[in-house]
Design a protein around this motif. Structure first.
Motif, mmCIF file in Angstrom:
data_model
loop_
_atom_site.group_PDB
_atom_site.id
_atom_site.type_symbol
_atom_site.label_atom_id
_atom_site.label_comp_id
_atom_site.label_asym_id
_atom_site.label_seq_id
_atom_site.Cartn_x
_atom_site.Cartn_y
_atom_site.Cartn_z
ATOM 1 N N MET A 160 0.853 -1.184 0.000
ATOM 2 C CA MET A 160 0.000 0.000 0.000
ATOM 3 C C MET A 160 0.891 1.238 0.000
ATOM 4 O O MET A 160 1.688 1.429 0.916
ATOM 5 C CB MET A 160 -0.890 -0.029 1.249
ATOM 6 N N ASN A 161 0.778 2.054 -1.053
ATOM 7 C CA ASN A 161 1.648 3.220 -1.196
ATOM 8 C C ASN A 161 0.772 4.461 -1.354
ATOM 9 O O ASN A 161 0.042 4.592 -2.322
ATOM 10 C CB ASN A 161 2.564 3.048 -2.411
ATOM 11 N N PHE A 162 0.850 5.366 -0.380
ATOM 12 C CA PHE A 162 -0.001 6.548 -0.398
ATOM 13 C C PHE A 162 0.708 7.797 -0.929
ATOM 14 O O PHE A 162 0.163 8.893 -0.847
ATOM 15 C CB PHE A 162 -0.533 6.832 1.017
ATOM 16 N N SER A 163 1.901 7.636 -1.449
ATOM 17 C CA SER A 163 2.633 8.789 -1.961
ATOM 18 C C SER A 163 2.297 9.031 -3.432
ATOM 19 O O SER A 163 1.922 8.111 -4.158
ATOM 20 C CB SER A 163 4.141 8.571 -1.809
ATOM 21 N N LEU A 164 2.437 10.288 -3.864
ATOM 22 C CA LEU A 164 2.231 10.619 -5.264
ATOM 23 C C LEU A 164 3.444 10.194 -6.079
ATOM 24 O O LEU A 164 4.567 10.191 -5.572
ATOM 25 C CB LEU A 164 2.006 12.121 -5.433
ATOM 26 N N THR A 165 3.214 9.860 -7.330
ATOM 27 C CA THR A 165 4.337 9.553 -8.209
ATOM 28 C C THR A 165 5.050 10.861 -8.552
ATOM 29 O O THR A 165 4.547 11.963 -8.319
ATOM 30 C CB THR A 165 3.860 8.891 -9.510
ATOM 31 N N GLU A 166 6.226 10.731 -9.138
ATOM 32 C CA GLU A 166 6.980 11.922 -9.531
ATOM 33 C C GLU A 166 6.183 12.758 -10.532
ATOM 34 O O GLU A 166 6.166 13.998 -10.467
ATOM 35 C CB GLU A 166 8.321 11.490 -10.144
ATOM 36 N N GLU A 167 5.495 12.076 -11.465
ATOM 37 C CA GLU A 167 4.691 12.796 -12.449
ATOM 38 C C GLU A 167 3.521 13.507 -11.786
ATOM 39 O O GLU A 167 3.209 14.664 -12.115
ATOM 40 C CB GLU A 167 4.162 11.825 -13.512
ATOM 41 N N GLN A 168 2.853 12.847 -10.848
ATOM 42 C CA GLN A 168 1.722 13.455 -10.161
ATOM 43 C C GLN A 168 2.150 14.677 -9.356
ATOM 44 O O GLN A 168 1.456 15.698 -9.337
ATOM 45 C CB GLN A 168 1.043 12.426 -9.254
ATOM 46 N N GLU A 169 3.298 14.591 -8.709
ATOM 47 C CA GLU A 169 3.821 15.734 -7.958
ATOM 48 C C GLU A 169 4.138 16.901 -8.885
ATOM 49 O O GLU A 169 3.867 18.056 -8.555
ATOM 50 C CB GLU A 169 5.069 15.335 -7.165
ATOM 51 N N MET A 170 4.705 16.605 -10.049
ATOM 52 C CA MET A 170 5.040 17.650 -11.000
ATOM 53 C C MET A 170 3.778 18.350 -11.498
ATOM 54 O O MET A 170 3.724 19.590 -11.575
ATOM 55 C CB MET A 170 5.803 17.059 -12.188
ATOM 56 N N VAL A 171 2.765 17.564 -11.831
ATOM 57 C CA VAL A 171 1.500 18.132 -12.289
ATOM 58 C C VAL A 171 0.868 18.966 -11.185
ATOM 59 O O VAL A 171 0.387 20.090 -11.428
ATOM 60 C CB VAL A 171 0.545 17.014 -12.745
ATOM 61 N N GLN A 172 0.862 18.452 -9.974
ATOM 62 C CA GLN A 172 0.276 19.174 -8.846
ATOM 63 C C GLN A 172 0.970 20.521 -8.629
ATOM 64 O O GLN A 172 0.311 21.556 -8.459
ATOM 65 C CB GLN A 172 0.381 18.330 -7.570
ATOM 66 N N ASN A 173 2.286 20.534 -8.654
ATOM 67 C CA ASN A 173 3.031 21.773 -8.439
ATOM 68 C C ASN A 173 2.821 22.767 -9.573
ATOM 69 O O ASN A 173 2.715 23.978 -9.345
ATOM 70 C CB ASN A 173 4.523 21.473 -8.275
ATOM 71 N N THR A 174 2.739 22.264 -10.803
ATOM 72 C CA THR A 174 2.553 23.151 -11.950
ATOM 73 C C THR A 174 1.195 23.828 -11.908
ATOM 74 O O THR A 174 1.081 25.051 -12.099
ATOM 75 C CB THR A 174 2.704 22.363 -13.274
#
Length: 396
Positions: free
Chosen positions: A1-15
């Motif tokens: 079970m992994n509740f962290s965002l992927t690198e791509e999801q984090e990039m999209v979120q920050n943008t």
């Protein structure tokens, strides 16, 4: 079970977070002023300009298939983006979007309706709700009668988003009274110049609801969307999509409001010290943080199930019910923290207070969602304690 965002999801979120901070939030004072003076908060020209700016950084058609020029992002990414966009009350939506059921258009209809809508050249509205048929969508009375190679539509629709600005409507009408909803309702693509008219409905919030009137509106046979008698199935596909999107918006608004409460409580002083030092204020902040966090994971799980082709209707109903009520509790607490200033139109809190109240009504009222959740439990469609997706659920 992994509740962290992927690198791509984090990039999209920050943008998208930066876009909201730099392009949308600075417009808030102007939008509030326009709305107070009875003007549209955001002009169509400004809205289009913002959409083009978002397109330049890759945000266009986030849920649109790649064959139509979209990014085709999954439900989880859409939820993340929706949350960030909802941290402002600016009435903005990303471009390159079309109602999901418009993909059921045939090839000719796609050229006339779907593609122009995605490109922003046409505006649609979804017209199913009627004065006597809101939560009970099966109770629609708008009638379509066959006359040669045309259908003649008579009836009224109400609380229709975009109704006053749409140049065509997706209209659901009874085509066979004997069959009822299951086989007797059909969806039609109805251009405004075919004769229907619209009128704005004043509401307590800034959401623009409109009524549509159809009096002997003639629609060609070729304008049937999907299949004859299959309209109710299309309507449920449209409604089902919104269940986890609404609480995504609730999380975004509540997070922004909570930050406003935290910031204000640290600078507002009474009896010589910040009100943040008082337990009464601390509990409001703590309760809000807990409820926001709970909603966030309910929403992301429902979106994840949708993305993985699981039946997540039960989870979406839970997320929508809890999330819409959560947002109303949070905005009430934050208004209370701000005291008299929170009640004024100088701050956006009272505006959010009015807007968030709608969340408990549209896309499934509290009462309908509770009914759906309870029926799933009582009929054994879901098993208490199970984490896996339930195999079969009832429709609300």
């Amino acid at each position: 079970m992994n509740f962290s965002l992927t690198e791509e999801q984090e990039m999209v979120q920050n943008t998208i977070r930066n876009f909201v901070r730099n392009e949308l939030i600075p417009l808030e004072p102007e939008v509030l002023r326009n709305e107070r003076e009875g003007r549209p908060g955001l002009s169509p020209e400004k809205h289009r300009e913002l959409q083009m700016k978002a397109k330049e950084i890759g945000f266009w058609g986030i849920e649109t298939p790649e064959e139509y020029g979209g990014a085709n992002l999954g439900a989880v990414m859409q939820s993340i983006i929706t949350t960030e966009l909802s941290k402002t009350f600016i009435p903005f939506r990303l471009g390159g979007f079309a109602d999901n059921i418009l993909y059921h258009c045939n090839e000719e209809q796609k050229k006339e309706y779907l593609i122009p809508t995605i490109n922003g050249d046409r505006i649609s509205c979804f017209a199913i709700t009627e004065p006597g048929a809101g939560s009970d969508a099966k109770g629609i009375r708008t009638l379509a009668v066959k006359d040669g190679n045309e259908w003649v539509i008579n009836g009224e629709k109400t609380f229709i988003s975009n109704g006053n600005i749409a140049d065509f409507a997706i209209v659901f009408a009874v085509t066979d009274r004997e069959k009822g909803a299951n086989g007797g309702v059909t969806a039609f693509l109805v251009d405004r110049d075919m004769g229907w008219r619209s009128e704005a409905i004043p509401t307590m919030g800034e959401w623009g609801a409109d009524s549509l009137v159809f009096e002997d509106v003639r629609v060609p046979e070729k304008n049937i969307l999907g299949e004859l008698g299959k309209g109710f199935e299309l309507a449920m596909k449209w409604i089902g999509r919104g269940r986890w999107m609404v609480p995504s918006r609730a999380v975004g608004a509540a997070e922004r409001l909570l930050q406003m409460g935290v910031d204000y409580s640290q600078v507002r002083k009474t009896f010589g010290k910040p009100i943040a030092d008082y337990q009464a204020i601390q509990w409001k902040l703590a309760d809000s943080a807990v409820e926001i966090e709970a909603t966030k994971w309910l929403v992301l799980r429902a979106a994840w199930m949708s993305e993985n082709n699981m039946d997540g209707r039960h989870q979406s109903a839970i997320a929508k019910l809890y999330g819409s009520n959560m947002a109303n509790r949070v905005v009430d607490r934050v208004l209370q923290i701000h005291g008299g200033m929170g009640y004024t139109k100088e701050l956006p809190i009272e505006r959010w207070y009015r807007e968030l109240r709608l969340y408990r009504i549209f896309e499934g009222t509290d009462e309908i969602l509770r009914r759906t959740i309870a029926r799933n439990l009582l009929k054994g469609h879901v098993k208490i304690g199970e984490i896996s997706s339930p195999p079969k659920l009832v429709r609300s």
